[in-house]
Enzyme design. Structure first.
Site, mmCIF file in Angstrom:
data_model
loop_
_atom_site.group_PDB
_atom_site.id
_atom_site.type_symbol
_atom_site.label_atom_id
_atom_site.label_comp_id
_atom_site.label_asym_id
_atom_site.label_seq_id
_atom_site.Cartn_x
_atom_site.Cartn_y
_atom_site.Cartn_z
ATOM 1 C CG ASP B 36 -2.353 -0.985 1.057
ATOM 2 O OD1 ASP B 36 -2.524 -1.383 -0.209
ATOM 3 O OD2 ASP B 36 -2.776 -1.014 2.481
ATOM 4 C CG ASP B 283 -12.459 33.600 -33.917
ATOM 5 O OD1 ASP B 283 -12.628 34.964 -33.337
ATOM 6 O OD2 ASP B 283 -11.479 32.873 -32.615
ATOM 7 N N GLY B 418 -8.245 19.528 -33.357
ATOM 8 C CA GLY B 418 -9.824 18.460 -34.330
ATOM 9 C C GLY B 418 -9.242 18.976 -35.989
HETATM 10 S S1 SF4 Z 1 -2.653 -5.901 -2.980
HETATM 11 FE FE1 SF4 Z 1 -3.563 -5.377 -2.783
HETATM 12 S S2 SF4 Z 1 -4.196 -4.250 -0.552
HETATM 13 FE FE2 SF4 Z 1 -2.324 -6.244 -0.573
HETATM 14 S S3 SF4 Z 1 -0.656 -4.663 -0.794
HETATM 15 FE FE3 SF4 Z 1 -1.680 -4.504 -3.139
HETATM 16 S S4 SF4 Z 1 -2.585 -2.677 -3.276
HETATM 17 FE FE4 SF4 Z 1 -2.506 -3.748 -1.176
#
Ligand code: SF4
Lengths: 424, 519
Positions: B36, B283, B418
């Site tokens: 994380d 324009d 575009g």
């Molecule tokens: S599996 Fe998901 S919850 Fe686990 S560390 Fe990786 S991102 Fe985080």
């Protein structure tokens, strides 16, 4: 002739103590491997069974390379899935069916476990078997875990490849198996060299397409192309494959020694080996030489990331004249890294695991000329005046083999050159 | 279970991180597995922060799950306090830690740290990033707002009126520049800024939050719960207009002036925007009735619909949001434009709607930018999720009069592009258009490049001396090189071959050249 620098007499870092660290780890989890694996196996789809965090991680890690319809997705667990496991399985079947309907080009579906799926003990192995029975032979369904409680960054590839091993057909035919995802351009270079050496058949794991999964058996001898494949190698050995220990194919020297391990196993004559490798090795050395001037004598400090740290430190030390101060690795596989440790000149602190704050303290105290670290640390260190090379590029770029040796050196030279060039 | 490829919002703890990173002296201890920590890169790479976000992760692993996870969390909290000495700790759990139910708040309090601990519970399997930011901001404000006046206390008018600015956060879409614009407007009105929060505020600063006469809510997604509570607790009124676009900025000035009891004249007269005139200049005629699809967070989507229809003369053919918390505002807005609203956080649904409506311009998020690219529709980004491009070096607000100028430029330029695309498509087979001349960011052109690569005869060198020929294997090898450097590789190899009088370029030549040019 290949001139290989003599191995350090003291055995390099073979017996060096390793600083074991435990604390906050500033590393990705194994899910991240999906970002390159889905480019590699071109008809595979990776379905993470996880949380919004997992989806967000993949998105953030892949942010640099957004594809129209990526072959990965997350089945995000929601409150009601957590209420009862039966539900979650039915939901998973529904999601997988919808996905395969949308993508008839998919031949191989990986259910990828995450921290949440592991913690709630959602049995993805059984789910994969169930779905496999339902969709085969059109689609094979396998599973592995890339969870952050079990895997660090590149270990996700290890888990994925290990999941492929039981699917490999049995054959005792003699073959060379190259294990670990490599860029196609690198694979093809190695294919040509092995052909010239008379080594063959040569097969690669992972294959580019699911149907090209190589066989394995008593006649298989394998070279590891990546240093993070502990589980895959073990699974292949259990199926009769013989591991050919070698340094990893990084730099001219690493590549020659890696090729030599196969050449010796195939009984290729020294003269032929030299005839085939001398020119590309010399070309690699000459190309590295041009970069070397900007690296030689500079110190380098590695934060743990991909497990490529030790082989790369060896390359930087021996071929580019750099001075590693600390080489951090998330995990040190003693056996697979033994040939590397032998070559790595004694001196640097080797550390395994991480306590990021303490490591930052060591790094600041050591004042290295270059720090190799992840994306979370690079800009803050730059802001402190430290030159950095972000390590994820080492996993995403072709760096193995002779013709990439100078590119590899260049990755480290560029941040230094840039700092020198800037006057603002 | 929801199948997600890309997501508009991260999990709620990312929202908490954004609040922690916005503030000074607040440190977040997050119970979470190692992976994380990826969230740090949102701050260091997307926002280019020169410091790490003030977050410590407990980093538990599978082997800890038996029983040590609580201990790990406490150690992390203790270490974080020792090392960073913050004024206060914010503690909480990520999705995985929520499942193991360690109660970070309770654990942190048992440590007896000499600083306040604010625990935030953010249900990761129900809620998302903006909700997490709003809830965290609310909890932090409640914890540090200081003594409340007795119920029924009437607010006294001050000689110089004062307000708080609520909502700007780290990783907020153009928050940095919006804040500057809004400060400028308040300045023109002679209103003092008591406090900006969460961006730049410390827990100690929040003790003064009650000193303001009223609140300016810049981002309702983040600041609504706080503003509602401050009204109850301190009797502070809050603004409801978000000053995006010329009309909304004028309304905002009037609203703020009324709340502060000052004359809106000076700020209205200082109106410094080219949008009204540019929009009237001839324009711009071709902008009339352009069909636009709008998608983003609720605040930016609603504001964009107004600017698009009333200030640029577009026709809004669809509007949607991923902010379920503010879905009602978007539904009302859709009704005003006589279109159906789309409340969705599945980008495939949004994609399907865009494909169905075939608008001429998409005003959306980075996600819609990709969708639009694929469909070959021009697009401008109006809302988070943020991208590194949303932190431009120049000042580029969305709010205020300068913000209106920015909107004009960024929404109209893709349409010009575009036209340019049209030309590129027409001249697709003209060699000068491909080699290295990668066109802009839009769909069909991007597709045209690889196509050109495949059909274009190698070097079109009219007067060049006998150029080398590519052997088929070498040509095939070249194609394996990533397209964005392929052109350079081709030119370098040809130059190398030419200088050495090599007639046929082989794979060996390719790599000899590569080695030769290696730096
Ligand atoms: S599996 Fe998901 S919850 Fe686990 S560390 Fe990786 S991102 Fe985080």
């Amino acid at each position: 002739m290949n001139s290989i620098a003599p191995r350090p007499s003291a055995g390099g870092c073979s017996d060096a103590p390793v600083l074991l660290e435990r604390g906050q780890r500033e590393v990705f989890c194994g899910l991240t491997g999906i970002v390159w694996l889905h480019r590699k196996i071109q008809d595979a789809f990776f379905l993470v069974v996880g949380s919004r965090t997992c989806a967000h991680l993949l998105q953030s890690a892949a942010g640099v390379m957004i594809f129209a319809e990526p072959r990965f997705a997350t089945a995000i667990l929601e409150e009601r899935d957590l209420a009862g496991l039966l539900d979650a399985n039915a939901e998973l079947d529904r999601v997988a069916a919808r996905l395969l309907e949308r993508r008839p080009d998919i031949r191989l579906l990986f259910l990828v476990g995450s921290c949440p799926s592991e913690v709630i003990k959602l049995d993805l192995k059984r789910a994969a078997e169930r779905l496999d029975a339902r969709f085969r032979p059109a689609v094979r369904v396998l599973n592995y875990s890339g969870s952050g409680i079990e895997t660090t960054f590149t270990q996700g590839e290890d888990a994925c490849l290990a999941a492929l091993v039981p699917e490999m057909a049995r054959s005792d035919e003699s073959q060379l198996l190259v294990v670990g995802a490599l860029a196609e351009v690198v694979e093809d270079q190695f294919r040509r060299i092995f052909a010239e050496l008379g080594i063959g058949p040569v097969r690669f794991l992972p294959p580019r397409r699911a149907a090209e999964l190589p066989p394995v058996g008593a006649g298989t001898r394998m070279l590891l192309a990546q240093p993070f494949l502990a589980d895959t190698a073990r699974a292949l050995e259990a199926r009769g494959a013989l591991h050919l220990p070698a340094p990893f194919p990084l730099g001219a020297e690493g590549t020659t020694l890696w090729l030599r391990a196969a050449a010796e196993a195939w009984g290729v004559e020294e003269a032929r080996f030299d005839a085939v490798t001398a020119a590309p090795a010399a070309r690699a050395r000459a190309a590295v030489e041009r970069v070397r001037a900007s690296l030689a004598g500079r110190s380098v400090f590695f934060f743990p990331d991909s497990q490529l740290e030790i082989p790369i430190a060896r390359f930087l030390a021996r071929e580019c004249g750099m001075r590693p101060i600390e080489v951090g690795t998330p995990y040190l596989h003693r056996a697979h890294l033994a040939p590397e440790l032998e070559l790595l000149p004694a001196g640097p602190t080797l550390s395994e695991g991480q306590h990021v704050e303490r490591q930052l303290d060591r790094c600041r105290a050591a004042r290295p000329d270059l720090v190799v670290c992840g994306l979370g640390l690079a800009n803050p260190l730059e802001a402190e005046g430290v030159t950095t090379k972000w390590s994820i590029e080492l996993v995403f770029s072709p760096i193995q083999g002779y013709d990439q040796a100078a590119d590899l050196a260049g990755l480290f030279a560029r941040p230094l050159a840039r700092r020198a060039a800037l006057e603002v | 279970m929801q199948l997600a490829v890309w997501t508009y919002e991260g999990p709620p703890h990312i929202g908490a991180m954004r609040v922690a990173d916005s503030m000074v002296g607040l440190h977040y201890v997050l119970h979470a597995p190692q992976g994380d920590t990826y969230a740090d890169l949102l701050f260091t790479m997307i926002q280019r922060s020169g410091r790490r976000p003030p977050v410590t992760y407990s980093t538990f692993q599978a082997r800890d799950l038996g029983g040590d996870t609580a201990e790990l969390f406490m150690a992390a909290a203790r270490d974080a306090y020792e090392r960073f000495r913050p004024q206060a700790l914010l503690v909480g759990a990520s999705c995985t830690a929520e499942l193991i139910q360690d109660d970070p708040g309770g654990l942190a309090r048992t440590l007896g740290l000499p600083i306040p601990v604010v625990a935030v519970e953010l249900p990761a399997y129900q809620k998302k990033e903006n909700w997490g930011a709003a809830e965290t901001f609310y909890q932090v404000v409640r914890a540090f707002a200081g003594a409340l006046p007795p119920p029924g206390t009437r607010r006294e008018r001050r000689a110089v009126p004062r307000c708080n600015i609520l909502g700007p956060t780290s990783l907020g879409f153009r928050n940095r520049d919006d804040l500057r614009e809004v400060r400028h407007l308040l300045d023109l009105l002679g209103i003092e800024v008591n406090l900006v929060a969460p961006l730049g505020a410390s827990p100690a600063d929040l003790a003064r939050i009650g000193d303001a006469d009223f609140n300016v809510v810049l981002y309702p997604e983040i600041a609504n719960p706080v503003a509602a509570w401050l009204k109850r607790a301190f009797g502070q009124e809050a603004t409801r207009t978000v000053p995006i676009g010329v009309g909304a900025t004028r309304d905002f000035i009037r609203e703020v002036a009324a709340l502060a009891g000052v004359d809106p004249g000076p700020a209205l007269r200082a109106e410094d925007t080219r949008l009204p005139w540019y929009s009237r200049s001839v324009d711009s005629t071709y902008l009339t009735g352009k069909r636009v699809f709008v998608f983003g967070d609720a605040t930016h989507a609603v504001a964009a619909a107004r600017v698009a229809s009333k200030e640029l003369g577009f026709r809004v053919v669809g509007i949607g949001t991923y902010s379920r918390e503010l879905a009602r505002e978007v539904r009302d807005c859709a009704a005003r434009h006589g279109v159906e609203s789309l409340i969705a956080d599945d980008y495939l649904e949004v994609e399907a709607r865009i494909a169905e409506l075939q608008p001429e311009l998409v005003l959306g998020t980075q996600m819609e930018r990709h969708v639009a690219k694929r469909l070959g529709i021009p697009c401008a980004v109006i809302s988070a999720p943020v991208h590194v491009q949303d932190f431009p070096a120049r000042t580029s607000p969305q709010m205020g009069f300068e913000g209106a100028n920015v909107l004009f430029d960024t929404w109209v330029h893709p349409l010009m592009m575009g036209l340019e695309e049209h030309l590129l498509a027409m001249f697709r087979d003209d060699f000068e258009f491909h080699d290295g001349a990668a066109p802009s960011h839009l769909g069909h052109a991007a597709k045209a490049a690889p196509m050109a690569e495949a059909v274009a005869p190698a070097p079109v060198a009219a007067a060049a001396p006998a150029a080398a020929v590519w052997a088929p294997e070498a040509e095939a090898e070249l194609r394996k090189i990533p397209f964005f450097v392929r052109g350079k590789a081709r030119r370098n190899t040809e130059r190398f071959a030419l200088e050495r009088g090599i007639a046929t370029i082989t794979v060996e030549t390719l790599y000899d050249a590569k080695a030769h040019f290696a730096r």
